[in-house]
Design an enzyme around this catalytic site. Structure first.
Site, mmCIF file in Angstrom:
data_model
loop_
_atom_site.group_PDB
_atom_site.id
_atom_site.type_symbol
_atom_site.label_atom_id
_atom_site.label_comp_id
_atom_site.label_asym_id
_atom_site.label_seq_id
_atom_site.Cartn_x
_atom_site.Cartn_y
_atom_site.Cartn_z
ATOM 1 C CG HIS A 1 25.115 8.439 -2.395
ATOM 2 N ND1 HIS A 1 24.212 8.581 -1.371
ATOM 3 C CD2 HIS A 1 25.334 7.103 -2.529
ATOM 4 C CE1 HIS A 1 23.909 7.373 -0.895
ATOM 5 N NE2 HIS A 1 24.579 6.473 -1.575
ATOM 6 C CB CYS B 1 25.711 19.791 -23.948
ATOM 7 S SG CYS B 1 27.430 19.773 -24.442
ATOM 8 C CB CYS C 1 29.569 15.243 -26.320
ATOM 9 S SG CYS C 1 29.540 16.737 -25.307
ATOM 10 C CD GLN D 1 24.972 7.061 3.549
ATOM 11 O OE1 GLN D 1 23.979 6.451 3.209
ATOM 12 N NE2 GLN D 1 25.217 7.359 4.814
ATOM 13 C CG ASN D 2 26.300 14.117 3.361
ATOM 14 O OD1 ASN D 2 25.270 13.450 3.381
ATOM 15 N ND2 ASN D 2 26.839 14.628 4.454
HETATM 16 P P1 NAD Z 1 19.486 9.984 6.370
HETATM 17 O O1 NAD Z 1 18.488 8.905 6.237
HETATM 18 O O2 NAD Z 1 20.887 9.613 6.471
HETATM 19 O O3 NAD Z 1 18.974 10.880 7.637
HETATM 20 C C1 NAD Z 1 19.712 11.870 8.268
HETATM 21 C C2 NAD Z 1 20.156 11.386 9.670
HETATM 22 O O4 NAD Z 1 20.852 12.438 10.308
HETATM 23 C C3 NAD Z 1 19.003 10.995 10.593
HETATM 24 O O5 NAD Z 1 19.322 9.759 11.203
HETATM 25 C C4 NAD Z 1 18.973 12.118 11.645
HETATM 26 O O6 NAD Z 1 18.563 11.675 12.918
HETATM 27 C C5 NAD Z 1 20.422 12.551 11.653
HETATM 28 N N1 NAD Z 1 20.680 13.938 12.046
HETATM 29 C C6 NAD Z 1 19.978 15.060 11.721
HETATM 30 N N2 NAD Z 1 20.577 16.163 12.220
HETATM 31 C C7 NAD Z 1 21.690 15.733 12.877
HETATM 32 C C8 NAD Z 1 22.725 16.394 13.596
HETATM 33 N N3 NAD Z 1 22.749 17.717 13.742
HETATM 34 N N4 NAD Z 1 23.712 15.632 14.127
HETATM 35 C C9 NAD Z 1 23.704 14.288 14.001
HETATM 36 N N5 NAD Z 1 22.761 13.604 13.327
HETATM 37 C C10 NAD Z 1 21.757 14.322 12.774
HETATM 38 O O7 NAD Z 1 19.519 11.001 5.201
HETATM 39 P P2 NAD Z 1 18.350 11.607 4.333
HETATM 40 O O8 NAD Z 1 18.247 13.013 4.717
HETATM 41 O O9 NAD Z 1 17.120 10.746 4.399
HETATM 42 O O10 NAD Z 1 19.017 11.458 2.897
HETATM 43 C C11 NAD Z 1 19.002 10.296 2.078
HETATM 44 C C12 NAD Z 1 20.112 10.341 1.049
HETATM 45 O O11 NAD Z 1 20.235 11.616 0.407
HETATM 46 C C13 NAD Z 1 21.475 10.104 1.647
HETATM 47 O O12 NAD Z 1 22.312 9.542 0.681
HETATM 48 C C14 NAD Z 1 21.912 11.495 1.951
HETATM 49 O O13 NAD Z 1 23.284 11.584 2.224
HETATM 50 C C15 NAD Z 1 21.457 12.234 0.708
HETATM 51 N N6 NAD Z 1 21.328 13.658 1.042
HETATM 52 C C16 NAD Z 1 22.483 14.380 1.026
HETATM 53 C C17 NAD Z 1 22.470 15.688 1.459
HETATM 54 C C18 NAD Z 1 23.785 16.424 1.463
HETATM 55 O O14 NAD Z 1 24.627 16.180 0.585
HETATM 56 N N7 NAD Z 1 24.031 17.274 2.440
HETATM 57 C C19 NAD Z 1 21.288 16.302 1.903
HETATM 58 C C20 NAD Z 1 20.103 15.546 1.873
HETATM 59 C C21 NAD Z 1 20.156 14.205 1.451
HETATM 60 ZN ZN ZN Z 2 27.407 17.534 -25.067
#
Ligand code: NAD
Ligand code: ZN
Length: 252
Positions: free
Chosen positions: A118, A146, A129, A100-101
């Site tokens: 995502h 753009c 375009c 989801q990252n």
């Molecule tokens: P989320 O709800 O998935 O929460 C993050 C989870 O990670 C929590 O359950 C937390 O307990 C756990 N966590 C934190 N540190 C950890 C570690 N070191 N090891 C293991 N688990 C750990 O995500 P969100 O932050 O509420 O984000 C919501 C949406 O936005 C999602 O789609 C997410 O992927 C996206 N997002 C992406 C990024 C990225 O691309 N790095 C950053 C922020 C949010």
């Molecule tokens: Zn354009």
């Protein structure tokens, strides 16, 4: 941490593995989760920035937020958890990372079979375009307009209220339907439709292993819940896999 007997059996015999990852796996790379502190931007809610309406009403602000996040991700490196997944890929017949990252870290670490549910913060395109602005192109352009048609350039990311990319979702769903085991790492797994994937795995007889620093709504549903940081737990998992399965396939 001791890896439970039952999980060791799975690690020794599974052929088909899926890993669902969320913001938590990148937290140790210095990329804040949305619940973490993030200085200036902590006053603004992601829900109020990460939507098409927000972008249309204030493209400059939303673009700046993504630019800020792009800088953070570029300055960070994949951590031991990302690397462990790259290693794991070598030991199973089928191995899919469903993330989801948007931070590109699985790709930078070297994972090959990835479904990005995502989108990816390094990809952008013009709403007018459709010209694509990948990575450096966007920076070189120096504007969220753009260079060809003057249209707005948006990140190729799934915003609140938008559909997931169908091809990526298909990969994820198909992998979940046949998985012997799914690891759910660093995500509270409450955001639909990604939250459906563990249910699909279970329905087809696969097991769920949660890796998180805290309990989540998924904990009660999981077959195994390993509490700890993604990097510590996945490092132990890969060590155990190596012990149970011997040398990596590519060195045989
Ligand atoms: P989320 O709800 O998935 O929460 C993050 C989870 O990670 C929590 O359950 C937390 O307990 C756990 N966590 C934190 N540190 C950890 C570690 N070191 N090891 C293991 N688990 C750990 O995500 P969100 O932050 O509420 O984000 C919501 C949406 O936005 C999602 O789609 C997410 O992927 C996206 N997002 C992406 C990024 C990225 O691309 N790095 C950053 C922020 C949010
Ligand atoms: Zn354009």
């Amino acid at each position: 941490m001791t890896i439970p007997e039952g999980l060791q059996r799975i690690l020794a015999t599974a052929n088909d593995v899926v890993v669902l990852t969320g913001a938590g796996i990148s937290a140790e790379s210095g990329i804040p989760t949305f619940r973490g502190e993030d200085g200036l931007w902590s006053k603004l809610k992601p829900e109020e920035l990460a939507s098409f309406d927000a972008f249309l009403s204030n493209p400059e602000l939303v673009s700046e937020w993504y630019q800020h996040r792009r800088h953070i991700t570029r300055e960070s490196k994949p951590n031991a958890a990302h690397t462990a997944l790259v290693e794991m890929e070598k030991y199973f017949r089928r191995f899919t990372v469903v993330t989801q990252n948007v931070d590109n870290l699985h790709r930078r670490a070297g994972s090959k079979n990835i479904a990005e549910l995502h989108g990816n913060i390094e990809r952008n395109y013009c709403l007018g375009c459709r010209k694509r602005y990948d990575g450096a192109d966007f920076d070189a352009n120096g504007s969220f307009r753009c260079s060809k048609c003057g249209g707005l350039i948006r990140p190729d990311i799934v915003w609140f209220g938008e559909m997931l990319p169908a091809d990526q979702w298909d990969v994820a769903e198909t992998a979940a339907a046949t998985a012997d085991v799914m690891f759910v790492v660093g995500t509270s797994a409450v955001v639909y439709p990604a939250a459906e994937l563990p249910v699909t795995v279970r329905r087809s007889g696969g097991k769920i292993v949660e890796v998180n620093i805290e309990e989540t709504p998924l904990t009660g549903f999981a077959d195994f819940s390993l509490q700890g940081s993604a990097s510590n737990v996945l490092s132990e998992i890969i060590d155990k896999i190596k012990e149970l399965r011997g040398v990596a396939k590519d060195t045989e």
